[in-house]
Design an enzyme around this catalytic site. Structure first.
Site, PDB file in Angstrom:
ATOM      1  N   ASP A 139       0.855  -1.191   0.000  1.00 50.92           N
ATOM      2  CA  ASP A 139       0.000   0.000   0.000  1.00 50.92           C
ATOM      3  C   ASP A 139       0.893   1.244   0.000  1.00 50.92           C
ATOM      4  OD1 ASP A 139      -1.642  -2.190   0.765  1.00 50.92           O
ATOM      5  OD2 ASP A 139      -3.062  -0.847   1.751  1.00 50.92           O
ATOM      6  N   LYS A 202      -7.121   3.103  -3.359  1.00 51.75           N
ATOM      7  CA  LYS A 202      -7.468   3.181  -1.935  1.00 51.75           C
ATOM      8  C   LYS A 202      -7.683   4.641  -1.569  1.00 51.75           C
ATOM      9  CE  LYS A 202      -5.229   2.154   2.551  1.00 51.75           C
ATOM     10  NZ  LYS A 202      -4.064   1.509   3.178  1.00 51.75           N
ATOM     11  N   LYS A 238     -10.443   0.018  -2.291  1.00 57.25           N
ATOM     12  CA  LYS A 238     -10.308  -0.119  -0.844  1.00 57.25           C
ATOM     13  C   LYS A 238     -10.682   1.178  -0.149  1.00 57.25           C
ATOM     14  CE  LYS A 238      -6.908  -1.089   2.835  1.00 57.25           C
ATOM     15  NZ  LYS A 238      -5.554  -1.603   3.139  1.00 57.25           N
TER      16      LYS A 238
END
Length: 293
Positions: A139, A202, A238
């Site tokens: 991430d 995300k 996400k």
């Protein structure tokens, strides 16, 4: 700014009208209660990236954190496990050593998280070391400063280099939507990340800026949908940063279902980054207050 980046963003048909986005989100959110049932709650639990990102994290605390996921599978064999354990990159090896549940991925934040403010060489090295340590997923944060300055080529190059450093791992690109603020910025950042190799978009780091919002999620999911229609490649979504209640999670589930469709509603393409949500969902699934994690 290179014209090819501007042209790619301009060609998008995803709305950048904040009022339109707000209206669509209100319409979708009104349907969330219809999706509340036992199966959906279990699905939501299976999408959680169980996260510990504290200054006090240590090899012992992270090992204990991973051990709880092992114990969960033994205690509740009838329930799905979480999707992943998300930790700082220096703890990838700890989780890899302790984790026994084969379905649970190891995710690491990387690339100068949470600000993305360091040398590209450091970002690439950190990502490569995390993967070497056992991370399945990385991430990273999009370079928001360069994005807002209009240096989109540098933004894309950084993402591409870190994607390469992931090797077979999945790359989640955090847009930090609370800093981007507008639908126009969120659309542009989404498109740049998608075309730079992101496997997931995300919303937020949960550190320093407002976290996930349904409005940001709507624009991101519309960009993922448009990209899928153009390329045939499915990219995940996400939600992260402040998603802590069952109602919050149901709202994002409903949004993904309405915009992207049923095939996105698995933990391969839909995740929620959370630390508090797991116990809240578990309590609702079991029908009594449960503080397992």
């Amino acid at each position: 700014m290179s014209e090819k980046y501007q042209d790619t963003v301009k060609a998008s048909r995803v709305t950048t009208n904040d009022n339109e986005v707000k209206a669509m989100v209100e319409k979708i959110a009104a349907k969330a209660a219809e999706n509340r049932n036992a199966d959906t709650l279990k699905t939501l639990f299976s999408t959680i990236d169980l996260t510990t990102l504290n200054a006090t994290d240590s090899p012992v605390s992270v090992a204990n954190f991973a051990e709880r996921v092992n114990e969960f599978e033994e205690t509740y064999p009838e329930l799905p496990s979480v999707a992943a354990i998300c930790v700082y990159p220096n703890f990838a090896q700890v989780v890899r050593t302790v984790l026994e549940v084969s379905s649970v991925k190891i995710a690491c934040v990387s690339g100068g998280f949470p600000s993305s403010q360091t040398f590209i060489e450091v970002k690439v090295a950190e990502t490569a070391l995390a993967v070497d340590g056992g991370a399945d997923e990385i991430d990273i944060v999009l370079n928001v400063g360069n994005f807002l300055d209009g240096d989109w080529e540098e933004v894309c190059d950084e993402i591409s280099e870190q994607k390469h450093a992931c090797r077979d791992g999945h790359l989640k690109v955090i847009l930090e939507t609370g800093a981007l603020k507008t639908a126009e910025n969120i659309r542009a950042a989404s498109i740049l990340a998608l075309y730079s190799g992101a496997d997931f978009l995300k919303t937020s780091t949960g550190k320093g800026y407002p976290g996930a919002s349904l409005e940001a999620a709507y624009v991101m999911c519309e960009c993922i949908k448009e990209y899928y229609e153009q390329t045939g490649r499915m990219v995940g979504f996400k939600a992260s940063g402040g998603v802590s209640t069952t109602e919050d999670a149901l709202a994002y589930y409903t949004l993904v279902k309405e915009v992207l469709g049923e095939k996105w509603l698995t933990n391969e393409y839909f995740r929620i980054g959370a630390s508090r949500l797991a116990n809240n969902l578990l309590s609702d699934i079991l029908g009594q207050e449960t503080k397992f994690f």
